[in-house]
Design a protein around this motif. Structure first.
Motif, PDB file in Angstrom:
ATOM      1  N   ILE A   4       0.881  -1.168   0.000  1.00  0.00           N
ATOM      2  CA  ILE A   4       0.000   0.000   0.000  1.00  0.00           C
ATOM      3  C   ILE A   4       0.915   1.213   0.000  1.00  0.00           C
ATOM      4  O   ILE A   4       1.881   1.257   0.785  1.00  0.00           O
ATOM      5  CB  ILE A   4      -0.841   0.039   1.300  1.00  0.00           C
ATOM      6  CG1 ILE A   4      -1.802  -1.142   1.372  1.00  0.00           C
ATOM      7  CG2 ILE A   4      -1.611   1.357   1.400  1.00  0.00           C
ATOM      8  CD1 ILE A   4      -2.469  -1.275   2.739  1.00  0.00           C
ATOM      9  N   GLU A  26       0.095  -6.091   5.017  1.00  0.00           N
ATOM     10  CA  GLU A  26       0.418  -4.666   4.818  1.00  0.00           C
ATOM     11  C   GLU A  26      -0.563  -3.719   5.513  1.00  0.00           C
ATOM     12  O   GLU A  26      -0.334  -2.517   5.547  1.00  0.00           O
ATOM     13  CB  GLU A  26       0.528  -4.364   3.315  1.00  0.00           C
ATOM     14  CG  GLU A  26      -0.758  -4.468   2.515  1.00  0.00           C
ATOM     15  CD  GLU A  26      -1.081  -5.909   2.088  1.00  0.00           C
ATOM     16  OE1 GLU A  26      -0.610  -6.859   2.728  1.00  0.00           O
ATOM     17  OE2 GLU A  26      -1.843  -6.063   1.109  1.00  0.00           O
ATOM     18  N   HIS A  27      -1.659  -4.252   6.063  1.00  0.00           N
ATOM     19  CA  HIS A  27      -2.617  -3.383   6.763  1.00  0.00           C
ATOM     20  C   HIS A  27      -2.263  -3.198   8.246  1.00  0.00           C
ATOM     21  O   HIS A  27      -2.700  -2.239   8.874  1.00  0.00           O
ATOM     22  CB  HIS A  27      -4.036  -3.959   6.649  1.00  0.00           C
ATOM     23  CG  HIS A  27      -4.489  -4.071   5.219  1.00  0.00           C
ATOM     24  ND1 HIS A  27      -4.937  -2.991   4.497  1.00  0.00           N
ATOM     25  CD2 HIS A  27      -4.507  -5.121   4.359  1.00  0.00           C
ATOM     26  CE1 HIS A  27      -5.226  -3.367   3.264  1.00  0.00           C
ATOM     27  NE2 HIS A  27      -4.974  -4.663   3.153  1.00  0.00           N
ATOM     28  N   ILE A  30      -0.511   0.234   9.747  1.00  0.00           N
ATOM     29  CA  ILE A  30      -0.933   1.548   9.231  1.00  0.00           C
ATOM     30  C   ILE A  30      -1.347   2.483  10.380  1.00  0.00           C
ATOM     31  O   ILE A  30      -0.954   3.650  10.408  1.00  0.00           O
ATOM     32  CB  ILE A  30      -2.117   1.407   8.232  1.00  0.00           C
ATOM     33  CG1 ILE A  30      -1.739   0.492   7.064  1.00  0.00           C
ATOM     34  CG2 ILE A  30      -2.635   2.775   7.789  1.00  0.00           C
ATOM     35  CD1 ILE A  30      -1.198   1.152   5.843  1.00  0.00           C
TER      36      ILE A  30
END
Ligand code: MLT
Length: 201
Positions: A4, A26-27, A30
């Protein structure tokens, strides 16, 4: 690599490279980057090794025993991916600060062990020593923050102590925060990382 990219509101800020732990994606980090610096751009990457379906950044032979050949291969790949991402998203390649947790911290440390210009800095939550028996590049000017648990059964305290020493021997500046916990990533260390980040950047 699956990732991302979220452009920040302030181009002067470092690009935060987010590297998750084993089984993450990838989350995961964040919200942590948003706490650390809401103005910074974010590049969050998913590790492309699968261990029983769990994403990682490099293979391991057993818990805490790394597949060194694969670690070197994946470290080079990630470094190359950072070159490509900087060109694609038009950010300054020299202005990347990694935030890694566990396996993600270990690949970030490996970038520092192999390249003096891969990262401008790194926040390593619960890291280990990625490799031994090599000479590190000159890391003068590189800022590192290590946050680790004194009772971490997966990334033992002695690993962080040794990592700090190796990075300092290579002339990096290293800050350390100990938390009286195990392997979990706690708000205490996130707040400590934020304080460190605000002082350094
Ligand atoms: C690793 O394999 O990188 C470390 O043992 C931490 C983990 O991801 O479990």
């Amino acid at each position: 690599m699956q990732h991302i990219y979220k452009k920040g509101t302030n181009n002067e800020k470092p690009v935060l490279l987010l590297l998750h732990g084993t089984g993450g994606n990838e989350h995961d980090l964040i919200s942590l980057a948003d706490i650390l610096d809401p103005e910074a751009s974010i590049l969050s990457v998913r590790g492309n090794v699968l261990e029983n379906g769990m994403p990682r950044f490099f293979k391991r032979l057993a818990e805490g025993v790394f597949d060194e050949e694969d670690l070197i291969f994946r470290t080079n790949k990630l470094n190359g991916f950072l070159d490509e991402a900087a060109a694609k998203y038009k950010f300054d390649r020299q202005n990347i600060v990694a935030i890694g947790y566990s396996n993600g911290a270990n690949i970030a440390a490996s970038l520092l062990f192999h390249f003096n210009d891969a990262l401008k800095g790194a926040i390593l939550h619960h890291p280990m020593v990625p490799r031994r028996g090599i000479t590190l590049p000159d890391l003068t000017g590189i800022q590192v923050f290590i946050a680790a648990g004194t009772n971490d059964p997966i990334c033992p305290q002695r690993e962080s102590v040794e990592l700090q020493q190796m990075l300092e021997d290579a002339s990096a500046s290293v800050g350390v925060q100990w938390v009286n916990t195990g392997h979990q990533l706690t708000m205490t260390e996130v707040e400590a990382a934020k304080q460190w980040y605000q002082q350094v950047y």
